[in-house]
Design a protein around this motif. Sequence first.
Motif, PDB file in Angstrom:
ATOM      1  N   PRO A  77       6.739   7.309 -14.521  1.00  0.00           N
ATOM      2  CA  PRO A  77       5.398   7.909 -15.492  1.00  0.00           C
ATOM      3  C   PRO A  77       5.894   8.977 -15.198  1.00  0.00           C
ATOM      4  O   PRO A  77       6.579   9.817 -15.101  1.00  0.00           O
ATOM      5  CB  PRO A  77       4.225   7.145 -14.241  1.00  0.00           C
ATOM      6  CG  PRO A  77       5.231   7.420 -12.827  1.00  0.00           C
ATOM      7  CD  PRO A  77       6.221   6.647 -12.777  1.00  0.00           C
ATOM      8  N   MET A  78       5.449   9.444 -16.244  1.00  0.00           N
ATOM      9  CA  MET A  78       4.873  11.266 -17.217  1.00  0.00           C
ATOM     10  C   MET A  78       4.177  12.316 -15.330  1.00  0.00           C
ATOM     11  O   MET A  78       3.087  11.280 -15.211  1.00  0.00           O
ATOM     12  CB  MET A  78       4.650  11.442 -18.175  1.00  0.00           C
ATOM     13  CG  MET A  78       5.724  11.232 -19.085  1.00  0.00           C
ATOM     14  SD  MET A  78       7.387  11.901 -18.924  1.00  0.00           S
ATOM     15  CE  MET A  78       6.960  12.840 -19.828  1.00  0.00           C
ATOM     16  N   PRO A  79       4.782  12.993 -15.457  1.00  0.00           N
ATOM     17  CA  PRO A  79       3.628  13.843 -14.916  1.00  0.00           C
ATOM     18  C   PRO A  79       2.763  14.140 -15.396  1.00  0.00           C
ATOM     19  O   PRO A  79       2.872  14.302 -16.473  1.00  0.00           O
ATOM     20  CB  PRO A  79       4.646  14.623 -13.156  1.00  0.00           C
ATOM     21  CG  PRO A  79       5.855  15.165 -14.662  1.00  0.00           C
ATOM     22  CD  PRO A  79       6.273  13.473 -15.570  1.00  0.00           C
ATOM     23  N   SER A  80       1.147  14.680 -14.586  1.00  0.00           N
ATOM     24  CA  SER A  80       0.683  15.163 -14.921  1.00  0.00           C
ATOM     25  C   SER A  80       0.446  16.840 -15.270  1.00  0.00           C
ATOM     26  O   SER A  80       1.530  17.417 -15.144  1.00  0.00           O
ATOM     27  CB  SER A  80      -1.188  14.597 -13.981  1.00  0.00           C
ATOM     28  OG  SER A  80      -0.714  15.783 -13.241  1.00  0.00           O
ATOM     29  N   ALA A  81      -0.077  16.980 -16.451  1.00  0.00           N
ATOM     30  CA  ALA A  81       0.344  18.870 -17.157  1.00  0.00           C
ATOM     31  C   ALA A  81       0.041  19.489 -15.831  1.00  0.00           C
ATOM     32  O   ALA A  81      -1.139  19.549 -14.851  1.00  0.00           O
ATOM     33  CB  ALA A  81      -0.328  19.008 -18.124  1.00  0.00           C
ATOM     34  N   TRP A  82       0.797  21.134 -15.630  1.00  0.00           N
ATOM     35  CA  TRP A  82       0.567  21.992 -14.822  1.00  0.00           C
ATOM     36  C   TRP A  82      -0.712  22.409 -14.885  1.00  0.00           C
ATOM     37  O   TRP A  82      -1.066  23.140 -16.211  1.00  0.00           O
ATOM     38  CB  TRP A  82       2.001  22.171 -14.696  1.00  0.00           C
ATOM     39  CG  TRP A  82       2.043  23.756 -13.912  1.00  0.00           C
ATOM     40  CD1 TRP A  82       2.687  23.910 -12.253  1.00  0.00           C
ATOM     41  CD2 TRP A  82       2.261  25.291 -13.791  1.00  0.00           C
ATOM     42  NE1 TRP A  82       2.338  24.766 -12.449  1.00  0.00           N
ATOM     43  CE2 TRP A  82       1.716  25.535 -12.814  1.00  0.00           C
ATOM     44  CE3 TRP A  82       1.061  25.462 -15.019  1.00  0.00           C
ATOM     45  CZ2 TRP A  82       1.730  26.806 -12.390  1.00  0.00           C
ATOM     46  CZ3 TRP A  82       1.026  27.227 -14.821  1.00  0.00           C
ATOM     47  CH2 TRP A  82       1.322  27.226 -14.397  1.00  0.00           C
ATOM     48  N   ARG A  83      -1.565  23.215 -14.155  1.00  0.00           N
ATOM     49  CA  ARG A  83      -2.275  23.647 -13.806  1.00  0.00           C
ATOM     50  C   ARG A  83      -2.328  25.134 -12.859  1.00  0.00           C
ATOM     51  O   ARG A  83      -1.545  24.495 -12.085  1.00  0.00           O
ATOM     52  CB  ARG A  83      -3.664  22.790 -13.595  1.00  0.00           C
ATOM     53  CG  ARG A  83      -3.641  22.108 -14.515  1.00  0.00           C
ATOM     54  CD  ARG A  83      -4.971  21.236 -14.067  1.00  0.00           C
ATOM     55  NE  ARG A  83      -5.155  20.970 -12.770  1.00  0.00           N
ATOM     56  CZ  ARG A  83      -7.057  20.522 -11.993  1.00  0.00           C
ATOM     57  NH1 ARG A  83      -7.346  19.769 -12.686  1.00  0.00           N
ATOM     58  NH2 ARG A  83      -7.155  21.067 -11.090  1.00  0.00           N
ATOM     59  N   ASN A  84      -2.794  25.987 -13.518  1.00  0.00           N
ATOM     60  CA  ASN A  84      -2.704  27.046 -12.191  1.00  0.00           C
ATOM     61  C   ASN A  84      -4.328  27.782 -11.612  1.00  0.00           C
ATOM     62  O   ASN A  84      -4.616  28.092 -12.814  1.00  0.00           O
ATOM     63  CB  ASN A  84      -2.494  28.649 -12.908  1.00  0.00           C
ATOM     64  CG  ASN A  84      -1.961  29.540 -12.434  1.00  0.00           C
ATOM     65  OD1 ASN A  84      -2.119  29.434 -11.272  1.00  0.00           O
ATOM     66  ND2 ASN A  84      -1.487  30.309 -13.269  1.00  0.00           N
ATOM     67  N   ASP A  85      -4.830  27.009 -10.576  1.00  0.00           N
ATOM     68  CA  ASP A  85      -5.934  26.769 -10.148  1.00  0.00           C
ATOM     69  C   ASP A  85      -5.921  28.221  -9.363  1.00  0.00           C
ATOM     70  O   ASP A  85      -7.282  28.186  -8.867  1.00  0.00           O
ATOM     71  CB  ASP A  85      -6.398  25.731  -9.194  1.00  0.00           C
ATOM     72  CG  ASP A  85      -6.039  24.392 -10.228  1.00  0.00           C
ATOM     73  OD1 ASP A  85      -6.658  24.924 -11.684  1.00  0.00           O
ATOM     74  OD2 ASP A  85      -5.816  23.225  -9.281  1.00  0.00           O
ATOM     75  N   ALA A  86      -5.070  28.868  -9.505  1.00  0.00           N
ATOM     76  CA  ALA A  86      -4.897  30.166  -7.836  1.00  0.00           C
ATOM     77  C   ALA A  86      -5.513  31.457  -9.192  1.00  0.00           C
ATOM     78  O   ALA A  86      -4.651  32.117  -9.881  1.00  0.00           O
ATOM     79  CB  ALA A  86      -3.913  30.246  -7.819  1.00  0.00           C
TER      80      ALA A  86
END
Length: 87
Positions: A77-86
């Motif tokens: 499965p493809m990983p979810s899109a990277w997010r920058n929450d910082a």
Amino acid sequence: MGIVRKLIGASRWIENVAAVEAPRLAPEVVAEFEAELSAVAASDAYLTALGGSGAVAGADPLDAALLGWRREVDSVPMPSAWRNDAR
């Protein structure tokens, strides 16, 4: 009056350009190009067939290798899109 002369001059230039015959390619060059183009079309059709949902490996070992790699990639499965929450 100046614009009319420019338009007449432009139309004469277009007529002169249209009268010049385009260079012809040698028949062997055309044949070689058509052969290369048909090879590209065949490769494209081959890859499209392997990419289809009902693709089945034929007797060619390349079919089996490419189809195996495709199934291996599709099984993870493809990983979810990277997010920058910082922030």
